[in-house]
Write a protein that holds these residues in place. Sequence first.
Motif, PDB file in Angstrom:
ATOM      1  N   ARG A  84      -3.245   0.091  -0.438  1.00  0.00           N
ATOM      2  CA  ARG A  84      -2.633  -0.747  -1.405  1.00  0.00           C
ATOM      3  C   ARG A  84      -1.189  -0.523  -1.637  1.00  0.00           C
ATOM      4  O   ARG A  84      -0.942   0.651  -1.526  1.00  0.00           O
ATOM      5  N   HIS A  85      -0.305  -1.557  -1.428  1.00  0.00           N
ATOM      6  CA  HIS A  85       1.156  -1.493  -1.843  1.00  0.00           C
ATOM      7  C   HIS A  85       1.290  -1.323  -3.470  1.00  0.00           C
ATOM      8  O   HIS A  85       0.924  -2.317  -4.102  1.00  0.00           O
ATOM      9  N   PHE A  86       1.995  -0.422  -3.825  1.00  0.00           N
ATOM     10  CA  PHE A  86       2.118  -0.130  -5.334  1.00  0.00           C
ATOM     11  C   PHE A  86       3.502  -0.690  -5.655  1.00  0.00           C
ATOM     12  O   PHE A  86       3.685  -0.441  -6.944  1.00  0.00           O
ATOM     13  N   GLY A  87       4.140  -1.606  -4.946  1.00  0.00           N
ATOM     14  CA  GLY A  87       5.388  -2.300  -5.451  1.00  0.00           C
ATOM     15  C   GLY A  87       6.317  -1.214  -5.818  1.00  0.00           C
ATOM     16  O   GLY A  87       6.805  -0.152  -5.266  1.00  0.00           O
ATOM     17  N   ALA A  88       7.079  -1.325  -6.968  1.00  0.00           N
ATOM     18  CA  ALA A  88       7.821  -0.415  -7.549  1.00  0.00           C
ATOM     19  C   ALA A  88       7.499   1.036  -7.627  1.00  0.00           C
ATOM     20  O   ALA A  88       8.464   1.966  -7.893  1.00  0.00           O
ATOM     21  N   ARG A  89       6.371   1.198  -7.739  1.00  0.00           N
ATOM     22  CA  ARG A  89       5.711   2.638  -7.998  1.00  0.00           C
ATOM     23  C   ARG A  89       5.573   3.486  -6.707  1.00  0.00           C
ATOM     24  O   ARG A  89       5.121   4.608  -6.462  1.00  0.00           O
ATOM     25  N   ALA A 142      -5.214   8.307 -10.185  1.00  0.00           N
ATOM     26  CA  ALA A 142      -4.818   8.188  -8.704  1.00  0.00           C
ATOM     27  C   ALA A 142      -4.405   6.772  -8.395  1.00  0.00           C
ATOM     28  O   ALA A 142      -3.801   6.658  -7.568  1.00  0.00           O
ATOM     29  N   ALA A 143      -4.948   5.875  -9.099  1.00  0.00           N
ATOM     30  CA  ALA A 143      -4.403   4.148  -8.990  1.00  0.00           C
ATOM     31  C   ALA A 143      -4.084   3.758 -10.190  1.00  0.00           C
ATOM     32  O   ALA A 143      -5.123   3.522 -11.183  1.00  0.00           O
ATOM     33  N   PRO A 144      -2.978   2.884 -10.558  1.00  0.00           N
ATOM     34  CA  PRO A 144      -3.044   2.320 -11.626  1.00  0.00           C
ATOM     35  C   PRO A 144      -3.674   1.055 -11.684  1.00  0.00           C
ATOM     36  O   PRO A 144      -4.339   0.872 -10.683  1.00  0.00           O
ATOM     37  N   ASP A 145      -3.501   0.295 -12.887  1.00  0.00           N
ATOM     38  CA  ASP A 145      -4.360  -0.941 -12.842  1.00  0.00           C
ATOM     39  C   ASP A 145      -4.066  -1.765 -11.721  1.00  0.00           C
ATOM     40  O   ASP A 145      -2.839  -2.298 -11.712  1.00  0.00           O
ATOM     41  N   VAL A 146      -4.833  -2.245 -10.820  1.00  0.00           N
ATOM     42  CA  VAL A 146      -4.835  -2.961  -9.649  1.00  0.00           C
ATOM     43  C   VAL A 146      -5.086  -4.293  -9.990  1.00  0.00           C
ATOM     44  O   VAL A 146      -4.768  -5.266  -8.999  1.00  0.00           O
ATOM     45  N   ARG A 147      -5.512  -4.763 -11.218  1.00  0.00           N
ATOM     46  CA  ARG A 147      -5.622  -6.108 -11.245  1.00  0.00           C
ATOM     47  C   ARG A 147      -4.605  -7.212 -11.656  1.00  0.00           C
ATOM     48  O   ARG A 147      -4.276  -8.359 -11.341  1.00  0.00           O
ATOM     49  N   GLY A 152      -0.959  -6.401 -11.030  1.00  0.00           N
ATOM     50  CA  GLY A 152      -0.027  -6.750  -9.930  1.00  0.00           C
ATOM     51  C   GLY A 152       1.205  -6.297 -10.726  1.00  0.00           C
ATOM     52  O   GLY A 152       2.447  -7.048 -10.347  1.00  0.00           O
ATOM     53  N   HIS A 153       1.391  -5.557 -11.597  1.00  0.00           N
ATOM     54  CA  HIS A 153       2.787  -5.233 -12.194  1.00  0.00           C
ATOM     55  C   HIS A 153       3.523  -4.630 -11.425  1.00  0.00           C
ATOM     56  O   HIS A 153       3.279  -4.000 -10.345  1.00  0.00           O
ATOM     57  N   ASP A 154       4.934  -4.909 -11.549  1.00  0.00           N
ATOM     58  CA  ASP A 154       5.916  -4.144 -10.895  1.00  0.00           C
ATOM     59  C   ASP A 154       5.823  -4.546  -9.361  1.00  0.00           C
ATOM     60  O   ASP A 154       6.282  -3.729  -8.417  1.00  0.00           O
ATOM     61  N   GLY A 155       5.185  -5.632  -8.962  1.00  0.00           N
ATOM     62  CA  GLY A 155       5.122  -6.139  -7.548  1.00  0.00           C
ATOM     63  C   GLY A 155       4.087  -5.428  -6.710  1.00  0.00           C
ATOM     64  O   GLY A 155       4.062  -5.568  -5.341  1.00  0.00           O
ATOM     65  N   ALA A 156       3.052  -4.870  -7.457  1.00  0.00           N
ATOM     66  CA  ALA A 156       2.080  -4.167  -6.849  1.00  0.00           C
ATOM     67  C   ALA A 156       1.073  -5.258  -6.442  1.00  0.00           C
ATOM     68  O   ALA A 156       0.790  -6.139  -6.896  1.00  0.00           O
ATOM     69  N   GLU A 157       0.306  -4.915  -5.396  1.00  0.00           N
ATOM     70  CA  GLU A 157      -0.699  -5.732  -4.619  1.00  0.00           C
ATOM     71  C   GLU A 157      -1.992  -5.840  -5.626  1.00  0.00           C
ATOM     72  O   GLU A 157      -2.402  -4.804  -6.255  1.00  0.00           O
ATOM     73  N   THR A 158      -2.461  -6.936  -5.869  1.00  0.00           N
ATOM     74  CA  THR A 158      -3.506  -7.001  -6.835  1.00  0.00           C
ATOM     75  C   THR A 158      -4.870  -6.959  -6.054  1.00  0.00           C
ATOM     76  O   THR A 158      -4.930  -6.740  -4.816  1.00  0.00           O
ATOM     77  N   THR A 159      -5.975  -6.690  -6.721  1.00  0.00           N
ATOM     78  CA  THR A 159      -7.400  -6.625  -6.313  1.00  0.00           C
ATOM     79  C   THR A 159      -7.657  -7.565  -5.545  1.00  0.00           C
ATOM     80  O   THR A 159      -8.344  -7.554  -4.388  1.00  0.00           O
ATOM     81  N   ALA A 160      -7.472  -8.848  -5.865  1.00  0.00           N
ATOM     82  CA  ALA A 160      -7.712 -10.179  -5.036  1.00  0.00           C
ATOM     83  C   ALA A 160      -7.161 -10.123  -3.973  1.00  0.00           C
ATOM     84  O   ALA A 160      -7.569 -10.478  -2.656  1.00  0.00           O
ATOM     85  N   ALA A 161      -5.706  -9.725  -3.884  1.00  0.00           N
ATOM     86  CA  ALA A 161      -5.092  -9.716  -2.520  1.00  0.00           C
ATOM     87  C   ALA A 161      -5.677  -8.386  -1.666  1.00  0.00           C
ATOM     88  O   ALA A 161      -6.141  -8.987  -0.209  1.00  0.00           O
ATOM     89  N   MET A 162      -6.155  -7.553  -2.145  1.00  0.00           N
ATOM     90  CA  MET A 162      -6.852  -6.525  -1.287  1.00  0.00           C
ATOM     91  C   MET A 162      -8.219  -7.077  -0.861  1.00  0.00           C
ATOM     92  O   MET A 162      -8.877  -6.660   0.342  1.00  0.00           O
ATOM     93  N   ILE A 191      -8.355   3.577  -1.939  1.00  0.00           N
ATOM     94  CA  ILE A 191      -8.417   2.348  -2.659  1.00  0.00           C
ATOM     95  C   ILE A 191      -8.854   1.290  -1.964  1.00  0.00           C
ATOM     96  O   ILE A 191      -9.865   0.794  -2.318  1.00  0.00           O
ATOM     97  N   ILE A 192      -8.273   1.088  -0.747  1.00  0.00           N
ATOM     98  CA  ILE A 192      -8.816  -0.050   0.270  1.00  0.00           C
ATOM     99  C   ILE A 192     -10.167   0.378   0.818  1.00  0.00           C
ATOM    100  O   ILE A 192     -10.937  -0.675   0.881  1.00  0.00           O
ATOM    101  N   LEU A 193     -10.534   1.466   0.971  1.00  0.00           N
ATOM    102  CA  LEU A 193     -12.123   1.798   1.349  1.00  0.00           C
ATOM    103  C   LEU A 193     -12.968   1.196   0.401  1.00  0.00           C
ATOM    104  O   LEU A 193     -14.054   0.821   0.575  1.00  0.00           O
ATOM    105  N   ALA A 194     -12.613   1.629  -0.940  1.00  0.00           N
ATOM    106  CA  ALA A 194     -13.608   1.138  -2.119  1.00  0.00           C
ATOM    107  C   ALA A 194     -13.898  -0.442  -2.053  1.00  0.00           C
ATOM    108  O   ALA A 194     -14.722  -0.925  -2.496  1.00  0.00           O
TER     109      ALA A 194
END
Length: 283
Positions: free
Chosen positions: A95-100, A114-119, A121-131, A164-167
């Motif tokens: 997962r791309h974490f954007g600004a993080r 280990a992973a902030p809220d992925v739903r 998509g704060h700070d340009g991070a990839e969302t769960t839906a995109a993953m 994260i992507i494996l899960a």
Amino acid sequence: MRFLFIRHGESVDNVAGVYAGSRDSPLTTHGVLQARRLASHLAEGVNAESPPLAHVFSSTLRRAVKTAQAICDTHNEHRDGHRLSVVQVADLQERHFGAREGVSFRSGGAAAPAAPDVRAGHDGAETTAAMKRRADSFLDDYIVPLLSCDVDEHVSCAVVAHGIILAVLFRALVARMPHGTVGLPAEQERNGLVVGDGAPFVLPSWSNTGYLDFVVRSVVDAPAPSLGLTPSLPLLLSIRRVNCTDHLRGLRKTRGGIGSAAFDERQRTVDSFFTRPQPPPPP
């Protein structure tokens, strides 16, 4: 078919405690040793019921590629016949974490998850839906064709990627299976894996080179799954082990910071100091 969903070996960013994401962080020296331990473990076979590898897929990030390559190299050294090569797939990147990206999750005095809220998509991070879209694409392009051709219990398929992507990938696979066709491991081996009525599986975090071991096989009395197979095959998914790290028993990190440093392909191993160079062949 037996599946192994494997997390890469320890990386420099893992040691630094930063959100690695799509950063191409290399393996540490210790991470390379982990990968080699895993490779030998898989080549030798965990037990008599462990079929040999026939397919190895990997994220395109080098920490995953190097781990997958170690598996292929050791397999090819120890087994005759089918030779393995790594199939790199961009959809398996973390997962791309954007600004993080590259930001420490140890700041503030307490370790962040280990992973902030992925739903959101704060700070340009990839969302769960995109993953999930990436996970579904990988399943459709690579896994479904394998299961469509032959659900052979005598071969294994390894997917080397990131926690994260494996899960997300495994949940996407489970979501395609109808109710009642996913079997849990023995109680003592669940290791944090739980499921409720209609609830998704909750997986523990993957340790470095830890793997999820499960089997997809055909059964006569199972409901037809919605994997998109033609013709539809009755399949059953049975989870065998979760976050298996048996191969790391007794492995200790080299002191003095060497183990945590990026692995140098040119450095000599301890064994190399005790191996005499071979004389040239006679003319």
